[in-house]
Design a protein around this motif. Structure first.
Motif, short mmCIF file in Angstrom:
data_model
loop_
_atom_site.label_atom_id
_atom_site.label_comp_id
_atom_site.label_asym_id
_atom_site.label_seq_id
_atom_site.Cartn_x
_atom_site.Cartn_y
_atom_site.Cartn_z
N ASN A 104 -38.86 -0.15 -8.35
CA ASN A 104 -36.82 -0.11 -8.92
C ASN A 104 -37.38 -1.65 -9.95
N GLU A 105 -38.64 -2.50 -9.13
CA GLU A 105 -38.90 -3.42 -10.51
C GLU A 105 -38.94 -2.80 -11.84
N ALA A 106 -39.99 -2.12 -12.35
CA ALA A 106 -39.98 -1.37 -13.21
C ALA A 106 -38.81 -0.56 -13.56
N LEU A 107 -37.82 -0.34 -13.38
CA LEU A 107 -36.59 0.37 -13.85
C LEU A 107 -35.92 -0.84 -14.03
N ARG A 108 -35.55 -1.70 -13.64
CA ARG A 108 -34.93 -2.98 -13.80
C ARG A 108 -35.66 -3.69 -15.01
N LEU A 109 -36.61 -3.74 -15.67
CA LEU A 109 -37.78 -4.32 -16.76
C LEU A 109 -37.11 -2.68 -17.69
N TYR A 110 -37.98 -1.67 -17.52
CA TYR A 110 -37.99 -1.15 -18.07
C TYR A 110 -37.11 0.09 -17.94
N PRO A 111 -36.43 0.13 -18.17
CA PRO A 111 -34.74 1.17 -17.79
C PRO A 111 -35.31 2.89 -18.42
N PRO A 112 -35.11 3.76 -18.27
CA PRO A 112 -35.01 5.17 -18.77
C PRO A 112 -34.69 5.53 -19.90
N THR A 113 -32.50 5.18 -19.74
CA THR A 113 -32.37 4.61 -20.68
C THR A 113 -31.37 3.17 -21.23
N ARG A 114 -32.55 2.67 -22.51
CA ARG A 114 -32.18 1.14 -22.90
C ARG A 114 -30.76 0.98 -23.49
N ARG A 115 -30.15 1.51 -23.68
CA ARG A 115 -27.94 1.22 -23.99
C ARG A 115 -27.61 2.31 -23.35
N THR A 130 -28.23 -0.71 -13.27
CA THR A 130 -27.29 0.34 -13.75
C THR A 130 -29.07 1.48 -14.52
N PRO A 131 -30.36 1.57 -13.76
CA PRO A 131 -31.27 2.36 -14.73
C PRO A 131 -31.04 3.98 -14.73
N PHE A 132 -30.25 4.36 -13.98
CA PHE A 132 -29.60 5.86 -14.51
C PHE A 132 -27.91 5.83 -15.04
N GLY A 133 -27.34 5.20 -14.82
CA GLY A 133 -26.01 4.61 -15.55
C GLY A 133 -24.53 4.79 -14.08
N LEU A 134 -23.63 4.60 -14.48
CA LEU A 134 -22.71 4.63 -12.50
C LEU A 134 -21.42 5.35 -13.63
N GLY A 135 -21.03 6.10 -12.35
CA GLY A 135 -20.31 7.02 -12.24
C GLY A 135 -19.96 7.92 -12.67
N GLU A 136 -18.93 8.95 -13.07
CA GLU A 136 -19.54 10.39 -13.34
C GLU A 136 -20.20 11.12 -13.94
N LEU A 137 -20.21 10.41 -14.98
CA LEU A 137 -21.13 10.20 -16.09
C LEU A 137 -23.15 10.21 -15.73
N SER A 138 -22.95 9.26 -14.72
CA SER A 138 -24.43 8.89 -14.05
C SER A 138 -25.75 10.10 -14.26
N CYS A 139 -26.96 9.62 -14.42
CA CYS A 139 -28.01 10.49 -14.47
C CYS A 139 -28.69 11.42 -13.00
N PRO A 140 -28.06 12.49 -13.08
CA PRO A 140 -28.17 13.81 -11.52
C PRO A 140 -29.52 12.83 -11.31
#
Length: 231
Positions: free
Chosen positions: A99-110, A161-171
């Protein structure tokens, strides 16, 4: 979930219904290496827990030894229970580290999303490092910050939100964290003492305490080498 994944993989790769999907012939051997964004998280997590500085020499030695024990215990029989369980009296789990790695270094930055007549943009990296949500040490790698944390409400969910939110979040949001833990664990178990980082442009930020560069092309020249071995 695993069964559903196998059914879909058979359709994509043309496997028969009675053919077992496992081992060396698994289509995941093709998919996972191509999952580029997750490898950036794996690399930075591995650098944080194996090579980077954290506190003084004594603190660093204790912390690195703790990380090694946590991953060694998890890799003895990797499963969701061990992934989420704190290791002995450290109060830290592999999930906390990931979780800490995903927080500092999210897979999708923007994230950019076109919604009807407007473009919505979210700077995930900024949200994950915002001192208002994460404190003055927001840019420091501290898995212990996740002990007892339960993000609630809109503000809490937006802060991580490392994988986004809602319907378009990463599967992949349900299985990717544990997959990261397994990959980092494999590296931790395979790269013991006697290894060093080598890079023609190796700068202080890689081995120091400053937050790592999250860009795609960062650290392309980074290599592992045994002590006294030729490059």
């Amino acid at each position: 979930m695993k069964r559903q994944l196998e059914v879909r993989l058979r359709k994509v790769f043309g496997n028969s219904a009675d053919e077992q999907i496992s081992g060396r012939v698994s289509p995941l051997n093709t998919i996972i290496p191509a999952y580029e964004s997750i490898w950036r998280v794996v690399l930075r997590c591995f650098l944080e827990v194996r090579f980077r500085k954290c506190g003084n020499e004594i603190e660093e030695s204790i912390t690195k030894r703790t990380y090694k024990m946590i991953f060694s215990h998890f890799m003895s029989h990797p499963n969701p229970s061990l992934f989420e369980s704190s290791f002995q009296d450290t109060h830290i789990s592999v999930k906390h580290i990931v979780n800490e790695a995903l927080r500092l270094y999210p897979p999708t930055r923007r994230i950019h999303r076109q919604l009807e007549n407007e473009m919505v943009k979210i700077d995930v990296e900024w949200l994950h490092r915002d001192p208002v949500s994460w404190g003055r040490d927001a840019e420091e790698f501290k898995p212990e910050r996740w002990v007892g944390v339960l993000l609630k409400g809109v503000d809490g969910k937006m802060a991580f939100t490392p994988f986004g939110l809602g319907e378009l979040s990463c599967p992949a949001k349900k299985f990717a964290p544990m997959m990261i833990g397994i990959l980092v664990g494999a590296l931790m178990c395979g790269v013991g003492e006697g290894w060093e980082l080598v890079d023609e442009e190796l700068s202080g930020d890689v081995l120091g305490t400053k937050v790592l560069d999250g860009g795609r092309e960062a650290y392309e020249g980074l290599r592992l080498r045994r002590f006294n071995d030729e490059e």
